[in-house]
Write a protein that holds these residues in place. Sequence first.
Motif, short mmCIF file in Angstrom:
data_model
loop_
_atom_site.label_atom_id
_atom_site.label_comp_id
_atom_site.label_asym_id
_atom_site.label_seq_id
_atom_site.Cartn_x
_atom_site.Cartn_y
_atom_site.Cartn_z
N SER A 68 0.82 -1.21 0.00
CA SER A 68 0.00 0.00 0.00
C SER A 68 0.86 1.27 0.00
N GLU A 69 2.10 1.16 0.50
CA GLU A 69 2.93 2.33 0.61
C GLU A 69 3.66 2.64 -0.70
N SER A 70 3.92 3.92 -0.90
CA SER A 70 4.78 4.37 -2.00
C SER A 70 6.13 4.77 -1.41
N PHE A 71 7.21 4.39 -2.08
CA PHE A 71 8.54 4.76 -1.63
C PHE A 71 8.99 5.95 -2.48
N ILE A 72 9.17 7.10 -1.83
CA ILE A 72 9.46 8.33 -2.55
C ILE A 72 10.87 8.80 -2.22
N TYR A 73 11.71 8.93 -3.25
CA TYR A 73 13.05 9.47 -3.10
C TYR A 73 13.05 10.88 -3.71
N THR A 74 13.60 11.84 -2.97
CA THR A 74 13.57 13.21 -3.45
C THR A 74 14.95 13.86 -3.39
N LEU A 75 15.05 14.99 -4.04
CA LEU A 75 16.27 15.79 -3.97
C LEU A 75 16.14 16.78 -2.82
N GLY A 76 16.55 16.34 -1.64
CA GLY A 76 16.65 17.24 -0.50
C GLY A 76 15.44 17.38 0.39
N TYR A 77 14.29 16.80 0.03
CA TYR A 77 13.10 16.96 0.85
C TYR A 77 12.76 15.65 1.56
N THR A 78 12.64 15.72 2.89
CA THR A 78 12.23 14.57 3.68
C THR A 78 10.96 14.93 4.43
N ASP A 79 9.95 14.14 4.29
CA ASP A 79 8.68 14.41 4.96
C ASP A 79 8.83 14.15 6.46
N PRO A 80 8.48 15.13 7.30
CA PRO A 80 8.64 14.94 8.75
C PRO A 80 7.70 13.89 9.33
N VAL A 81 6.65 13.54 8.59
CA VAL A 81 5.66 12.58 9.09
C VAL A 81 5.74 11.25 8.36
N ASP A 82 5.85 11.29 7.04
CA ASP A 82 5.86 10.07 6.23
C ASP A 82 7.29 9.53 6.10
N SER A 83 7.56 8.44 6.77
CA SER A 83 8.91 7.87 6.78
C SER A 83 9.29 7.24 5.44
N TYR A 84 8.32 7.11 4.53
CA TYR A 84 8.60 6.54 3.22
C TYR A 84 9.06 7.60 2.21
N VAL A 85 9.10 8.85 2.64
CA VAL A 85 9.60 9.95 1.80
C VAL A 85 10.97 10.34 2.29
N ASN A 86 12.00 10.02 1.52
CA ASN A 86 13.38 10.24 1.94
C ASN A 86 14.12 11.16 0.98
N GLY A 87 14.80 12.15 1.53
CA GLY A 87 15.54 13.09 0.72
C GLY A 87 17.02 12.73 0.64
N PHE A 88 17.63 13.05 -0.50
CA PHE A 88 19.05 12.84 -0.72
C PHE A 88 19.70 14.18 -1.02
N PRO A 89 20.89 14.42 -0.49
CA PRO A 89 21.52 15.75 -0.65
C PRO A 89 21.92 16.11 -2.08
N THR A 90 22.18 15.10 -2.91
CA THR A 90 22.59 15.36 -4.29
C THR A 90 21.80 14.48 -5.25
N GLU A 91 21.72 14.92 -6.49
CA GLU A 91 21.04 14.12 -7.51
C GLU A 91 21.78 12.81 -7.73
N ARG A 92 23.09 12.83 -7.62
CA ARG A 92 23.88 11.62 -7.82
C ARG A 92 23.50 10.54 -6.80
N GLU A 93 23.40 10.92 -5.55
CA GLU A 93 23.02 9.96 -4.51
C GLU A 93 21.58 9.48 -4.70
#
Length: 233
Positions: A68-93
Amino acid sequence: MALIIDIETISWFKDEEHKQLVLKERQNKTLKDPDKIAENHKKIINEAALSPYTGQLTVIGMKYTDKSESFIYTLGYTDPVDSYVNGFPTERELLIAVWASIAKAIDNGERLVTFNGKSFDLPFLFIRSLINNINAGLDYMGLIHPYNHDLHLDIKSLFDKGSLKEIAYALDCKTDNEIDGSELPELWKSDPAKVVEKNKSDLIQTEKIYERVKGWIPQRLQMYSSSKMDSII
């Protein structure tokens, strides 16, 4: 089981010289009026997000069809509530993490599913990886081959015309998210959480359409290997 993938992007230029080069190459050379030229330049900059040479990844969403969950990888944004939204400091990472997830899915015999992924999402990921000096070690040509539906099914290829929103509406697979894709680059600057929600919505719509069509295009029992993924640099 399948892995649904969807990406969001924003305009990106290496420097001012790069920006001026793009404006020169893409401008409407028939225009003479300064105001119309300025308007044309604004349009070019806004649409730059659609090209991997002038666009940067902001959000890459992935969803397994049995979860049911979506795994979201972003450039620099981490959701403070949704632990499945994770930010990375660089596009390469960000790219390295995404290719690792794709490789894992392939190794498990799971089909990749996208909407317009063979023409947009995968080529964008590939070229941005080249720009970031990443070798994912995957069979890229196999991933975008128009007739290889076992490894990667691009749902858009099954329909003669129509956007994701149109097809989802026709098949009663739509979600309640009404944000237009053209708004996303500006929204990323002001409210990245809304871009993440739009990405989740697109993943769900793509999954719903896939569930409707997968019986017409069964995945043949075939295992693929991403044996080179450990060589990512």
